[in-house]
Design a protein around this motif. Structure first.
Motif, short mmCIF file in Angstrom:
data_model
loop_
_atom_site.label_atom_id
_atom_site.label_comp_id
_atom_site.label_asym_id
_atom_site.label_seq_id
_atom_site.Cartn_x
_atom_site.Cartn_y
_atom_site.Cartn_z
N HIS A 92 33.92 -27.13 -10.23
CA HIS A 92 34.37 -28.63 -10.21
C HIS A 92 33.83 -29.06 -11.21
CE1 HIS A 92 34.72 -29.14 -5.62
NE2 HIS A 92 33.83 -27.90 -5.52
N ASP A 127 30.93 -22.64 -8.21
CA ASP A 127 31.01 -23.98 -7.61
C ASP A 127 30.50 -24.89 -8.76
OD1 ASP A 127 31.37 -25.99 -5.73
OD2 ASP A 127 30.33 -25.06 -4.25
N HIS A 139 36.20 -20.79 -8.31
CA HIS A 139 35.96 -22.06 -7.74
C HIS A 139 34.83 -22.85 -8.57
CE1 HIS A 139 35.81 -25.10 -4.54
NE2 HIS A 139 34.22 -25.08 -4.60
N HIS A 160 33.58 -20.44 0.19
CA HIS A 160 32.31 -20.49 0.97
C HIS A 160 32.03 -19.45 2.32
CE1 HIS A 160 30.79 -23.28 -1.72
NE2 HIS A 160 31.38 -24.18 -1.05
N HIS A 217 37.45 -25.68 1.06
CA HIS A 217 36.02 -25.44 1.41
C HIS A 217 36.16 -25.13 3.09
CE1 HIS A 217 35.40 -28.34 -2.07
NE2 HIS A 217 34.68 -27.34 -2.40
ZN LIG Z 1 33.23 -26.71 -4.04
#
Ligand SMILES: [Zn+2]
Length: 380
Positions: free
Chosen positions: A68, A309, A66, A258, A202
């Motif tokens: 971005h 993340d 995960h 998460h 998420h």
């Molecule tokens: Zn994220």
């Protein structure tokens, strides 16, 4: 011309086991692994170039489940440990989607140098451009175009570019239950299922999400409403995992990212539905959301992965640093194989890429990571 990589030892994770080979050698053709074994057994039949890494331990190329990358220009530009609403306010004060390609390129190069061979990238606006950069730098990937907003999908809508890449594939993803309308989030799941792709979302990240899903209220709900992004979750008093289950989003193709705020019932539901969970421990700490019940999630048998993340909610995108943080703070002991599985085999299974990633075995992509000195004692 075939090449050989030598290392003092390797943990190959072949067949999901802690298979340590001393005097390790791996022969490859520049793309795929042709053979693995000990150098003494392989050397007589090998005549190509040999790269000797020396007294190190290598493992399969790491998987960051995960990230971005679109937000790579935002390092240090968000508040820390003040909770999700404050974090998102600080995030939104930046030019979020003005893609800085050099920042993305630097991030991908650093990830590759750190041993990450595959990542699941989530982009809200710049999916195709980020995919192009990952492809160019030979990062394996899913470039997931994030669906967000309350609009209903149009008939025949496509949720990700129908484009071919060398090192990865485009896919869809749902942002979250509270920001992506039910019909849209279900349509993207269906599109990914039909294309044989995993479905990242998420889920159960913070208290704000709990409140919106249960009752549609709170400061964050008002912010979303003002931006036209508040999804109607029905105000039925459900918990996020319950509502995701109600929408039919939970199955073995789902990657729930998460899962900080999950109770025993939620964990049982995720386990029963064979959902894969991606923990992002440092991101949760950075934002100030608390931490997921890692021990219970792992003990339940849920296939568990790890992700960094974005750099807007972490200190770096190193999977070794992420794993170190988890191992230093978790309250159960994990074997070397269990710890390494979280960043290799488990993720490869969750992402349906275990034909190419997750272990150092014949036929898989010839990518590896070197165990850094600061992790040796924690891992072995
Ligand atoms: Zn994220």
């Amino acid at each position: 011309m075939n090449k050989c990589i030598r290392a003092a030892r390797a943990v190959t994770m072949a067949h999901g086991e802690n298979s340590t080979i001393e005097d390790f050698a791996l022969i490859h053709n520049g793309d795929r692994i042709l053979e693995t074994g000990t150098w003494s057994a392989l050397k007589d039949d090998f005549s190509g170039e040999v790269e000797d890494l020396g007294d190190v331990t290598i493992v399969p190329g790491l998987i960051n489940a995960h990230v971005h990358l679109e937000l790579s220009h935002l390092k240090g530009r968000t508040v820390q440990e003040q909770g999700f609403t404050n974090w998102i306010k600080s995030l939104l004060s930046n030019p979020l989607y003005d893609l800085e390609t050099e920042a993305v390129r630097d991030a991908v190069q650093q990830m590759r140098a750190d041993g990450t061979a595959f990542c699941v990238d989530i982009s809200t606006r710049n999916c195709a451009q980020v995919a192009g950069i990952m492809d160019e730098l030979s990062m394996g990937f899913y470039a997931c175009c994030e669906a967000i907003g309350t609009q209903n999908p149009k008939e025949g809508a496509k949720f990700f570019p129908q484009k071919e890449f060398t090192y990865g594939r485009a896919a869809g993803s749902g942002h979250s239950l509270y920001s992506t309308g039910a019909e849209l989030i279900q349509a993207v799941k269906k599109a990914n299922d039909e294309a044989g792709l995993p479905y990242p979302i998420h889920l159960a990240e913070n208290a704000e999400e709990d409140e919106i899903v249960a009752s549609g209220t709170g400061e964050f709900a008002e912010m979303l409403k003002g931006a036209g992004l508040l999804a109607d979750c029905g105000n039925k008093g459900l918990r996020p995992v319950e509502y995701a289950d109600f929408l039919g989003l939970l199955d073995e193709s789902t990657l729930a990212v998460h899962c900080v705020r999950v109770d025993e019932n939620d964990i049982n539901t995720l386990a029963e539905r064979r959902v894969n969970v991606c923990l992002c421990p440092r991101s949760n700490t950075y934002i100030g959301e608390g931490r997921a019940p890692w021990e219970k999630i792992l003990k339940s048998g849920i296939n568990t992965c790890l992700g960094t993340d974005s750099i807007a909610s972490n200190y770096d995108l190193s999977m070794w640093n992420e794993l170190e943080y988890l191992l230093k703070n978790i309250e159960i002991s994990l074997s070397s194989a269990e710890a390494l599985a979280i960043v290799t085999t488990n993720s490869a299974k969750a992402l349906k890429i275990d034909d190419s990633y997750g272990s150092l075995e014949k036929g898989k992509r010839a990518v590896y990571a070197t165990v850094p000195a600061h992790l040796k004692d924690l891992l072995f």
